[in-house]
Design a protein around this motif. Structure first.
Motif, mmCIF file in Angstrom:
data_model
loop_
_atom_site.group_PDB
_atom_site.id
_atom_site.type_symbol
_atom_site.label_atom_id
_atom_site.label_comp_id
_atom_site.label_asym_id
_atom_site.label_seq_id
_atom_site.Cartn_x
_atom_site.Cartn_y
_atom_site.Cartn_z
ATOM 1 N N GLN A 170 -10.908 -15.005 31.298
ATOM 2 C CA GLN A 170 -10.565 -15.926 32.376
ATOM 3 C C GLN A 170 -11.867 -16.341 33.061
ATOM 4 N N THR A 171 -12.361 -17.513 32.742
ATOM 5 C CA THR A 171 -13.676 -17.920 33.226
ATOM 6 C C THR A 171 -13.742 -18.021 34.743
ATOM 7 N N ALA A 172 -12.599 -18.165 35.411
ATOM 8 C CA ALA A 172 -12.611 -18.236 36.870
ATOM 9 C C ALA A 172 -13.059 -16.927 37.493
ATOM 10 N N LEU A 173 -12.938 -15.798 36.743
ATOM 11 C CA LEU A 173 -13.321 -14.484 37.255
ATOM 12 C C LEU A 173 -14.750 -14.117 36.872
ATOM 13 N N GLN A 233 -16.099 -6.859 24.454
ATOM 14 C CA GLN A 233 -14.649 -6.770 24.636
ATOM 15 C C GLN A 233 -14.347 -6.573 26.118
ATOM 16 N N ILE A 234 -13.902 -7.634 26.757
ATOM 17 C CA ILE A 234 -13.691 -7.615 28.209
ATOM 18 C C ILE A 234 -12.261 -8.047 28.503
ATOM 19 N N HIS A 235 -11.540 -7.202 29.212
ATOM 20 C CA HIS A 235 -10.160 -7.542 29.565
ATOM 21 C C HIS A 235 -10.143 -8.796 30.443
ATOM 22 N N PRO A 236 -9.143 -9.658 30.288
ATOM 23 C CA PRO A 236 -9.110 -10.911 31.063
ATOM 24 C C PRO A 236 -9.104 -10.722 32.575
ATOM 25 N N SER A 237 -8.720 -9.554 33.061
ATOM 26 C CA SER A 237 -8.682 -9.319 34.510
ATOM 27 C C SER A 237 -10.014 -8.866 35.088
ATOM 28 N N VAL A 238 -11.022 -8.656 34.257
ATOM 29 C CA VAL A 238 -12.318 -8.167 34.728
ATOM 30 C C VAL A 238 -13.052 -9.259 35.499
ATOM 31 N N LYS A 239 -13.651 -8.877 36.632
ATOM 32 C CA LYS A 239 -14.483 -9.785 37.410
ATOM 33 C C LYS A 239 -15.951 -9.477 37.134
ATOM 34 N N VAL A 240 -16.743 -10.519 36.921
ATOM 35 C CA VAL A 240 -18.167 -10.356 36.620
ATOM 36 C C VAL A 240 -18.964 -11.223 37.587
ATOM 37 N N GLY A 241 -19.913 -10.601 38.298
ATOM 38 C CA GLY A 241 -20.683 -11.301 39.316
ATOM 39 C C GLY A 241 -21.897 -12.031 38.770
ATOM 40 N N PRO A 242 -22.644 -12.672 39.665
ATOM 41 C CA PRO A 242 -23.795 -13.486 39.262
ATOM 42 C C PRO A 242 -24.871 -12.679 38.537
ATOM 43 N N LYS A 277 -21.891 -4.587 22.269
ATOM 44 C CA LYS A 277 -21.030 -3.443 21.955
ATOM 45 C C LYS A 277 -20.421 -2.824 23.212
ATOM 46 N N VAL A 278 -20.261 -3.619 24.242
ATOM 47 C CA VAL A 278 -19.675 -3.154 25.500
ATOM 48 C C VAL A 278 -18.194 -3.507 25.525
ATOM 49 N N SER A 279 -17.365 -2.565 25.981
ATOM 50 C CA SER A 279 -15.951 -2.847 26.229
ATOM 51 C C SER A 279 -15.615 -2.446 27.663
ATOM 52 N N ILE A 280 -14.797 -3.269 28.339
ATOM 53 C CA ILE A 280 -14.483 -3.065 29.758
ATOM 54 C C ILE A 280 -12.976 -3.214 29.939
ATOM 55 N N GLY A 281 -12.345 -2.223 30.584
ATOM 56 C CA GLY A 281 -10.909 -2.219 30.784
ATOM 57 C C GLY A 281 -10.461 -3.047 31.967
ATOM 58 N N LYS A 282 -9.160 -3.170 32.141
ATOM 59 C CA LYS A 282 -8.547 -4.084 33.097
ATOM 60 C C LYS A 282 -8.915 -3.748 34.541
ATOM 61 N N ASP A 283 -8.976 -4.801 35.343
ATOM 62 C CA ASP A 283 -9.169 -4.714 36.792
ATOM 63 C C ASP A 283 -10.489 -4.057 37.200
ATOM 64 N N THR A 284 -11.449 -4.057 36.316
ATOM 65 C CA THR A 284 -12.787 -3.557 36.650
ATOM 66 C C THR A 284 -13.610 -4.695 37.239
ATOM 67 N N GLU A 285 -14.484 -4.352 38.192
ATOM 68 C CA GLU A 285 -15.344 -5.334 38.836
ATOM 69 C C GLU A 285 -16.809 -5.014 38.532
ATOM 70 N N ARG A 315 -10.130 -0.249 36.327
ATOM 71 C CA ARG A 315 -10.210 -0.190 37.798
ATOM 72 C C ARG A 315 -11.513 0.437 38.295
ATOM 73 N N ASN A 316 -12.571 0.235 37.568
ATOM 74 C CA ASN A 316 -13.882 0.679 38.024
ATOM 75 C C ASN A 316 -14.543 -0.406 38.871
ATOM 76 N N ARG A 317 -15.411 0.017 39.777
ATOM 77 C CA ARG A 317 -16.232 -0.911 40.557
ATOM 78 C C ARG A 317 -17.692 -0.532 40.334
ATOM 79 N N ILE A 318 -18.445 -1.466 39.763
ATOM 80 C CA ILE A 318 -19.856 -1.234 39.447
ATOM 81 C C ILE A 318 -20.670 -2.223 40.265
ATOM 82 N N PHE A 319 -21.512 -1.699 41.140
ATOM 83 C CA PHE A 319 -22.160 -2.509 42.169
ATOM 84 C C PHE A 319 -23.526 -3.037 41.704
#
Length: 281
Positions: free
Chosen positions: A3-6, A18-27, A34-42, A58-62
């Motif tokens: 989801q490009t909006a996230l 491999q990134i779940h569509p619910s993942v948010k990625v910052g600037p 070879k990275v995979s990220i589960g749902k609702d992670t930021e 549901r991880n938060r990585i700052f």
């Protein structure tokens, strides 16, 4: 499909990540192949995720965290190894988590962790569930931390050290030997200062079996650090607590700590056992 909006437009993400569509990625975040990220992670701004890295839900990585990069180990030959991170973790600003040294090995983090700013987790470390590590703590390679441990700020932990469950490490301590479960340690050199009374009560252990579990741990502490018995004699006495699973875990931990591949346990504040000479560098 992402989801490009996230995902911020400046983020750089490998098309095979491999990134779940619910993942948010910052600037300006960078995410490798070879990275995979589960749902609702930021994923915060300027985070770098590289290597074979698996991150749960549901991880938060700052901001500025760097996870899965090569180990700071001259023996590393480029072999593929894994960083595995569970669910519901908070990984704060500029935390670094390195992948292991050899092929097929794992640096493993559990669930419900809080790693505060500038924590370093070196290659081949294992951190179990519900651990809190405060700012600027450095874990050398092959450190193993059991569940529900609390480590205060500015602590250095030597390679191959094990820290037992429900232990508390005070700030600015030097940890070069194993920390027994349920104990509070402090100092340079570190010493066992007493039971982690506050932590045990907050965790509910203080009330188990109408307080009998906690009383058993108090008796075990006195045998180990106040009785004047040798280490072997104190361990033999702990066998009498067969109905107290918590004391038995302490017993097993201390016996294992004496193996040749372990560093021995931190002594008491009066220099009492348990400990043994360290032979490894």
């Amino acid at each position: 499909m992402l989801q490009t909006a996230l995902i911020h437009s400046t983020a750089v993400i490998h098309p095979r990540a491999q990134i779940h569509p619910s993942v948010k990625v910052g600037p300006y975040a960078v995410i490798g192949e070879k990275v995979s990220i589960g749902k609702d992670t930021e994923i915060g701004s300027h985070v770098v995720l590289d290597g074979h890295t698996e991150i749960g839900q549901r991880n938060r990585i700052f901001t500025g965290a760097a996870i899965g990069l090569e180990p700071q180990d001259l023996k590393y030959d480029g072999s593929e190894s894994l960083v595995s991170i569970g669910d519901d973790n908070n990984i704060r600003e500029y935390v670094t988590i390195n992948r292991p040294t050899r092929f097929g090995e794992i640096t493993r983090l559990g669930n419900g962790l809080l790693l505060m700013a500038y924590v370093h987790v070196a290659h081949n470390c294992v951190i179990q569930d519900n651990v809190i590590i405060a700012n600027s703590v450095a874990l050398a390679g092959h450190v193993h931390i059991e569940a529900n441990v609390r480590i205060s700020g500015l602590v250095g932990i030597h390679q191959f050290v094990h820290i037992g469950r429900h232990a508390m490490v005070a700030g600015m301590s030097r940890i070069e030997r194993d920390v027994p479960p349920y104990m509070m340690v402090e100092g340079n050199p570190s010493r066992v200062r007493g039971l982690n009374k506050v932590g045990l009560k907050r965790s509910g252990i203080g009330e188990l079996e109408s307080g009998q579990v906690y009383q058993g741990l108090k008796q075990a502490y006195r045998l180990l650090y106040r009785s004047g018995l040798t280490f072997s004699e104190a361990l033999d006495k702990l066998d009498s607590f067969a109905n107290n699973e918590y004391v038995q875990h302490l017993h097993r931990f201390l016996v294992a700590s004496q193996r040749d591949d372990r560093r021995g346990a931190i002594p008491g504040r009066r220099g009492a056992t348990p400990h043994r000479p360290i032979s490894r560098s």
